[in-house]
Design a protein around this motif. Sequence first.
Motif, PDB file in Angstrom:
ATOM      1  N   GLU A  51     107.175 114.734 -41.901  1.00  0.00           N
ATOM      2  CA  GLU A  51     105.904 114.359 -42.895  1.00  0.00           C
ATOM      3  C   GLU A  51     105.023 113.629 -42.473  1.00  0.00           C
ATOM      4  O   GLU A  51     103.774 113.906 -42.766  1.00  0.00           O
ATOM      5  CB  GLU A  51     106.754 113.751 -43.948  1.00  0.00           C
ATOM      6  CG  GLU A  51     105.848 113.962 -45.330  1.00  0.00           C
ATOM      7  CD  GLU A  51     106.342 113.466 -46.651  1.00  0.00           C
ATOM      8  OE1 GLU A  51     107.510 113.004 -46.680  1.00  0.00           O
ATOM      9  OE2 GLU A  51     105.728 113.151 -47.688  1.00  0.00           O
ATOM     10  N   ASP A  59     101.431 122.809 -41.803  1.00  0.00           N
ATOM     11  CA  ASP A  59     102.642 123.225 -41.613  1.00  0.00           C
ATOM     12  C   ASP A  59     104.020 122.371 -41.635  1.00  0.00           C
ATOM     13  O   ASP A  59     104.975 122.464 -42.205  1.00  0.00           O
ATOM     14  CB  ASP A  59     102.476 124.148 -40.472  1.00  0.00           C
ATOM     15  CG  ASP A  59     101.629 125.601 -40.766  1.00  0.00           C
ATOM     16  OD1 ASP A  59     101.669 125.745 -42.075  1.00  0.00           O
ATOM     17  OD2 ASP A  59     101.735 126.444 -39.931  1.00  0.00           O
ATOM     18  N   ASP A  61     104.275 119.685 -42.994  1.00  0.00           N
ATOM     19  CA  ASP A  61     104.626 119.154 -44.163  1.00  0.00           C
ATOM     20  C   ASP A  61     105.379 119.728 -44.853  1.00  0.00           C
ATOM     21  O   ASP A  61     106.364 119.507 -45.556  1.00  0.00           O
ATOM     22  CB  ASP A  61     103.233 118.784 -44.966  1.00  0.00           C
ATOM     23  CG  ASP A  61     103.405 118.019 -46.293  1.00  0.00           C
ATOM     24  OD1 ASP A  61     103.535 116.721 -46.246  1.00  0.00           O
ATOM     25  OD2 ASP A  61     103.392 118.607 -47.442  1.00  0.00           O
ATOM     26  N   ALA A  62     105.085 121.019 -44.968  1.00  0.00           N
ATOM     27  CA  ALA A  62     105.910 122.191 -45.604  1.00  0.00           C
ATOM     28  C   ALA A  62     107.405 122.224 -45.059  1.00  0.00           C
ATOM     29  O   ALA A  62     108.522 122.309 -45.612  1.00  0.00           O
ATOM     30  CB  ALA A  62     105.645 123.700 -45.689  1.00  0.00           C
ATOM     31  N   HIS A  65     109.359 119.374 -46.023  1.00  0.00           N
ATOM     32  CA  HIS A  65     109.808 119.602 -47.629  1.00  0.00           C
ATOM     33  C   HIS A  65     111.220 120.267 -47.677  1.00  0.00           C
ATOM     34  O   HIS A  65     111.998 120.025 -48.190  1.00  0.00           O
ATOM     35  CB  HIS A  65     108.925 120.327 -48.317  1.00  0.00           C
ATOM     36  CG  HIS A  65     109.162 120.193 -49.729  1.00  0.00           C
ATOM     37  ND1 HIS A  65     108.125 120.793 -50.764  1.00  0.00           N
ATOM     38  CD2 HIS A  65     109.804 119.736 -50.556  1.00  0.00           C
ATOM     39  CE1 HIS A  65     108.675 120.680 -51.858  1.00  0.00           C
ATOM     40  NE2 HIS A  65     109.842 119.959 -51.759  1.00  0.00           N
ATOM     41  N   GLU A  66     111.176 121.392 -46.647  1.00  0.00           N
ATOM     42  CA  GLU A  66     112.319 121.991 -46.433  1.00  0.00           C
ATOM     43  C   GLU A  66     113.687 121.319 -46.092  1.00  0.00           C
ATOM     44  O   GLU A  66     114.551 121.438 -46.559  1.00  0.00           O
ATOM     45  CB  GLU A  66     112.078 123.271 -45.580  1.00  0.00           C
ATOM     46  CG  GLU A  66     111.365 124.529 -46.176  1.00  0.00           C
ATOM     47  CD  GLU A  66     111.956 124.903 -47.526  1.00  0.00           C
ATOM     48  OE1 GLU A  66     112.881 125.314 -47.683  1.00  0.00           O
ATOM     49  OE2 GLU A  66     110.794 124.682 -48.483  1.00  0.00           O
ATOM     50  N   TRP A 129     107.339 115.743 -54.786  1.00  0.00           N
ATOM     51  CA  TRP A 129     106.590 116.308 -53.538  1.00  0.00           C
ATOM     52  C   TRP A 129     105.078 116.959 -53.927  1.00  0.00           C
ATOM     53  O   TRP A 129     104.232 116.391 -53.191  1.00  0.00           O
ATOM     54  CB  TRP A 129     107.261 117.333 -52.769  1.00  0.00           C
ATOM     55  CG  TRP A 129     106.849 117.373 -51.313  1.00  0.00           C
ATOM     56  CD1 TRP A 129     105.730 118.028 -50.795  1.00  0.00           C
ATOM     57  CD2 TRP A 129     107.694 117.151 -50.121  1.00  0.00           C
ATOM     58  NE1 TRP A 129     105.653 117.852 -49.416  1.00  0.00           N
ATOM     59  CE2 TRP A 129     106.842 117.295 -48.736  1.00  0.00           C
ATOM     60  CE3 TRP A 129     108.827 116.122 -49.963  1.00  0.00           C
ATOM     61  CZ2 TRP A 129     107.320 116.892 -47.956  1.00  0.00           C
ATOM     62  CZ3 TRP A 129     109.106 116.062 -48.834  1.00  0.00           C
ATOM     63  CH2 TRP A 129     108.636 116.368 -47.697  1.00  0.00           C
ATOM     64  N   GLU A 130     105.016 117.554 -54.698  1.00  0.00           N
ATOM     65  CA  GLU A 130     103.581 118.077 -55.216  1.00  0.00           C
ATOM     66  C   GLU A 130     103.059 117.142 -56.099  1.00  0.00           C
ATOM     67  O   GLU A 130     101.809 116.809 -55.721  1.00  0.00           O
ATOM     68  CB  GLU A 130     103.706 119.625 -55.902  1.00  0.00           C
ATOM     69  CG  GLU A 130     104.087 120.746 -55.311  1.00  0.00           C
ATOM     70  CD  GLU A 130     105.873 120.831 -55.077  1.00  0.00           C
ATOM     71  OE1 GLU A 130     106.584 120.144 -55.711  1.00  0.00           O
ATOM     72  OE2 GLU A 130     106.043 121.495 -53.926  1.00  0.00           O
ATOM     73  N   HIS A 133     100.959 114.547 -53.877  1.00  0.00           N
ATOM     74  CA  HIS A 133     100.331 115.069 -52.838  1.00  0.00           C
ATOM     75  C   HIS A 133      99.147 114.105 -52.428  1.00  0.00           C
ATOM     76  O   HIS A 133      98.621 113.888 -51.294  1.00  0.00           O
ATOM     77  CB  HIS A 133      99.718 116.431 -53.132  1.00  0.00           C
ATOM     78  CG  HIS A 133      99.682 117.248 -51.979  1.00  0.00           C
ATOM     79  ND1 HIS A 133     100.870 117.561 -51.015  1.00  0.00           N
ATOM     80  CD2 HIS A 133      98.502 117.414 -51.229  1.00  0.00           C
ATOM     81  CE1 HIS A 133     100.350 117.992 -49.984  1.00  0.00           C
ATOM     82  NE2 HIS A 133      99.249 118.057 -49.910  1.00  0.00           N
ATOM     83  N   LEU A 218     106.176 130.032 -45.815  1.00  0.00           N
ATOM     84  CA  LEU A 218     105.853 128.584 -45.574  1.00  0.00           C
ATOM     85  C   LEU A 218     104.650 128.083 -45.005  1.00  0.00           C
ATOM     86  O   LEU A 218     103.978 127.459 -45.331  1.00  0.00           O
ATOM     87  CB  LEU A 218     107.058 127.861 -45.366  1.00  0.00           C
ATOM     88  CG  LEU A 218     108.329 127.644 -46.405  1.00  0.00           C
ATOM     89  CD1 LEU A 218     109.471 127.170 -45.420  1.00  0.00           C
ATOM     90  CD2 LEU A 218     107.988 126.783 -47.391  1.00  0.00           C
ATOM     91  N   PHE A 219     104.515 128.821 -43.633  1.00  0.00           N
ATOM     92  CA  PHE A 219     103.711 128.488 -42.865  1.00  0.00           C
ATOM     93  C   PHE A 219     102.323 129.202 -42.579  1.00  0.00           C
ATOM     94  O   PHE A 219     102.529 130.319 -42.698  1.00  0.00           O
ATOM     95  CB  PHE A 219     104.270 128.221 -41.515  1.00  0.00           C
ATOM     96  CG  PHE A 219     105.516 127.327 -41.713  1.00  0.00           C
ATOM     97  CD1 PHE A 219     105.754 126.322 -42.041  1.00  0.00           C
ATOM     98  CD2 PHE A 219     106.902 127.815 -41.008  1.00  0.00           C
ATOM     99  CE1 PHE A 219     106.891 125.369 -42.306  1.00  0.00           C
ATOM    100  CE2 PHE A 219     108.187 127.113 -41.061  1.00  0.00           C
ATOM    101  CZ  PHE A 219     108.047 125.865 -41.742  1.00  0.00           C
TER     102      PHE A 219
END
Lengths: 469, 477
Positions: A51, A59, A61-62, A65-66, A129-130, A133, A218-219
């Motif tokens: 993060e 990418d 950050d995504a 999150h996963e 998470w969202e 932001h 995701l990326f």
Amino acid sequence: MDASTPIPKDVTLPLPVPPELLVIFHVVFFAMHLLFVNLMLGGVLLTLWYELRGRVRADYDALAHEIAKTISVNKSLAVVMGIGPLLFINLLYTSPFYGTTTLIGDAWIKIIPLVMIAFLLAYLHKYTWERMHAHKGLHILLIAVVAVLLLSVPLIFLTTINLMLFPELWPRVHGFVDALFLPNVLPRYLHFLLASLSVMGLFLVKWTQTPYFPAEKLFRDLTRLELRQQFYALAFGATALQFLAGPLVFATLPAAGMNLRTMGAVACGVACAIPALWWLWQELNQPTSGAGRRYWHIIGAISLTVMFMVIGRHLYRAESLSLYQAQIAARTANYEQQVEEAKKGVFPQHAIAEKAAASAPPVTPASGYTSPLRADKRFAQGDAIFHQVCFVCHAPATKLIGPPILEIATLYKDHPEGIAKWAQAPGPNKRPPLPMPPVVGKTMDELTAVGVYMLGIGDEEAHKAAPAK
Amino acid sequence: MDFPIYHLAFFGDRSLIAVIGALHVIINHMFAVGGIPLVVALEWWGWRTRDSHWDDLARRIMFTFFVVATTVGALTGVGIWLSVALINPEAMGSLLRVFFWAWFTEWLVFVTEVALILWYYLSWKSLAGERKRSHISIGLTLCVFSWITMALIVAILGFMMNPGTWITDHRFLSAVFNDIYIPQLAFRTTLAMVMSGCAGLFLSWMFTSAETPMRSKAIRFVSTWILCWLPFCAIALAWYYHVVPPEMVKNLPVALGTQAFEANAQIILGALAALAGLVVLIALLGISIPGSLPRVALLIPILAAIIIAGAFERSREFLRKPYIIYQYMYANRFRVDDYPLLTHEGILPYSTYAAVRQVTPDNQLLAGSEVFRLACATCHTVDGVNGIRAKLSALYLNAPWQVDAIKGYIEHLHDVKAYMPPFPGNEAEAGALARYLVSLQSAVPPATADLQAPASGAGALAKRAPAAATPPAITGR
């Protein structure tokens, strides 16, 4: 262990299962607990790491999150899988374990709020998470706090489990911080942290290559291959560092629990880790799609390493506590006998002797014969010390852990100093399975007084056995 | 006697267990054992009536239960264990040996329960439509498993209140199927259902909007749920009360009101009944006029449930006094069997970590403070919760406290107050304890010395040393 270590009595109800079964349960389920703790902690640390990197490359950050989503499951399983081992250790090491936890109780009980707050914050972090932001710094701070909290919990466990091995240190340890800096705690902690990174790295290698991981969705430009290489590098690096951390742990282990079996288990563990490291290196240098054909070899070898290390850890503990546990068992049996006799109105001799030592008038023994040694000024002092230290293992005419006083008195007739010398430095003809530990903290004169007391009691016991003489 | 003493000087040892335990019971009953059946019922109703609003509400309520149960719920469960083992390792060690197989099974069931709760909540969106039936099945399985974990632990609570024939035969099955077990299980099961309804009323309001008819429908559904379970809960409570050993029922006034409000026990009992009546009333209104119930009215049942459950737990724990395990071990950690030996020989010679091993003319105060730690400190503090100084002050006021009087009182306390265990030590130790307690009248504890000095006279500070001195024993911290 030394002879001045306080010896408690055990809970007197019998163990409901053979201890061997508890040991097997403990070793197997502890390894499973450890796996999920490693995944949880590794997950938290990597979430934080990616993060942070996500601020530069979206990418990541995504990806963070996963990884954060894995924490929910792993953290719950880490907790529940820990309960079994706690149950087994409560039964196998009741006295040393409860003794230790009460000694550092403030830290020990803080495990509950620390984990609770960490878990709540982890959910907050995951489910906002969202929404957060626009406040990324604050969001990252959340997972950083979770990391700090969850990093502190294993430290409390390690300190506890380490302090448990050394009951002779309890009188000198003042609180958690003191216990934390006993040798071996911090090296073991390092060993554990590296394991968390290594295990999580290996998990992510596989997981990011499965179809369940929606990399393409995701990326923007981060590829599965890139991830594979990063996680293999992490697993390789952390595992390689274990070859430095491991010896550090081994070197700082107190000698008390070391024996050939422990060393054998550790050696087997190391032997399995070497091919694992080699396969990791090969996978790292052959970037292909998927986790690679050596992936399951690596998992197998590392699982074996963990299993051997957990076994070694158990053997070390069993060895270092064996004498203590036997002494506890002897004292418990002795106490239970007194309890049973007291119900019939018969009270123990030693308490009468203690009172005699305190209030001076000599007690005439039951046989009617009084040893002339009772007139010796040192007799009462010896009596008192005997009932502080020696009585746990030695009784007048019966063999407890050590030989009966009668036998000792025959060997050292007229030489109380001989008994004192032996007590300070027990000679080489120690009898298995439980050698006598040296008595520390008592002067030669005090021990000689004990010798006088023993000769006196031995003299009287001899007359009891053969009154005609 | 055989472990270093962990003592919370202000908060009190038993308060630690009480706070963790009450929190756990409320979350377990309200959000898990009772909560999940309610969620599954809501989900099933939505599936049957093909109305996705129900499903949405069920999922939102489940989110609350899921977050709380897997954090505070799970951790306080472990916390009960850790705190009891800190405060009363003798009892914990004994219970673990008696109930190993129950605990072991409970653990396996609990692992399954946690796996199921994760699966149930996290698969809510993926197991929809055609696969909804599977999702509801997972929910039902989860209900069964969370009930079994409670059912196993309740056996231990019943055992502590009355081990029955286990006392003589020491058999595992006698321990599990004690007289209290089934009635208590029936009560807790139905109580959990009612409690989840109480929480569900408020959550239904929270997760629906006033504009849709869903809010009224949900409130009506949950109100019906409460009223269906409540009669069974009342019957089970009566059954449970009936099997409590008669001598324990005598403790009920103090159990409900503490000593301070002992005389008002009837009023407290009446107030609790009134709260329960209020829940019934609100549930009835919830069925008849669900749309006009104000938010405050929906908050009352959840608060009432927490208060009633808390009062029940406090009473259950207190009724058992003076025992921690009825007729086997006293709350002071000594077994009934230890008494003939210890009342003759004293507790100090057998206490592994005590600072002194016997009472002598020179060590009275130190020996007395050690006896206090060993025999009294599980329930009492000096100046904190259930503080002994305040109790003696209430008894003797400002008159000089007398060693002989207090010694006599210690020796006969259990005759006067049924919930006090008999003194476990011998006469010399009762004397030393009495001397130590008398010293508290003039001694000022170190932390509050400055505050109390003017009030308690000039001599106070000069005399504080004996009581305030820390014995060189091995103590926990």
